[in-house]
Write a protein that holds these residues in place. Sequence first.
Motif, mmCIF file in Angstrom:
data_model
loop_
_atom_site.group_PDB
_atom_site.id
_atom_site.type_symbol
_atom_site.label_atom_id
_atom_site.label_comp_id
_atom_site.label_asym_id
_atom_site.label_seq_id
_atom_site.Cartn_x
_atom_site.Cartn_y
_atom_site.Cartn_z
ATOM 1 N N UNK A 1 -0.693 -8.568 -30.232
ATOM 2 C CA UNK A 1 -1.430 -7.311 -30.093
ATOM 3 C C UNK A 1 -2.801 -7.622 -29.498
ATOM 4 N N UNK A 2 -3.191 -6.826 -28.520
ATOM 5 C CA UNK A 2 -4.439 -7.053 -27.805
ATOM 6 C C UNK A 2 -5.308 -5.805 -27.877
ATOM 7 N N UNK A 3 -6.561 -5.987 -28.261
ATOM 8 C CA UNK A 3 -7.485 -4.864 -28.357
ATOM 9 C C UNK A 3 -8.760 -5.203 -27.601
ATOM 10 N N UNK A 4 -9.012 -4.431 -26.538
ATOM 11 C CA UNK A 4 -10.207 -4.646 -25.725
ATOM 12 C C UNK A 4 -11.378 -3.832 -26.275
ATOM 13 N N UNK A 5 -12.577 -4.316 -26.009
ATOM 14 C CA UNK A 5 -13.788 -3.591 -26.373
ATOM 15 C C UNK A 5 -14.917 -4.048 -25.462
ATOM 16 N N UNK A 6 -16.018 -3.300 -25.499
ATOM 17 C CA UNK A 6 -17.197 -3.700 -24.753
ATOM 18 C C UNK A 6 -17.456 -2.920 -23.485
ATOM 19 N N UNK A 7 -16.526 -2.041 -23.118
ATOM 20 C CA UNK A 7 -16.749 -1.245 -21.923
ATOM 21 C C UNK A 7 -17.825 -0.203 -22.144
ATOM 22 N N UNK A 8 -18.210 0.452 -21.070
ATOM 23 C CA UNK A 8 -19.219 1.492 -21.184
ATOM 24 C C UNK A 8 -19.764 1.900 -19.840
#
Length: 121
Positions: A3-10
């Motif tokens: 399972x892969x969860x991306x974060x940090x965009x904006x």
Amino acid sequence: QVQLVESGGGLVEAGDSLRLSCAASGVTFSRYTMGWFRQAPGKEREFVASIRWSGGITYSGDIVKGRFTISRDTAKSTVFLQMNSLEPEDTAVYYCAAQQYGSARGPFGSWGQGTQVTVSS
């Protein structure tokens, strides 16, 4: 299955920096080659960068132009994409990908949901 969860965009301005993160779970992270891809509206998905499961070998697409750096923290089961000198053309959804014992050039069998990066001019 990983399972892969991306974060940090904006939303950022041209010239700014962002660091994307992708946390992997459910597997032995050290066995996985990790990659970043992006897809802008109306365009095909394109390769950004990857880091091999063994040896930390990295491979970057032409779009990087020396501005982006991929890295991994095995202890945290996380891969990062440091993006500097962002341009409006970098606006896209950024996806994390993984492949067990994969080549740095792919292919990748597992994908995250993506994180939106928007760069204003």
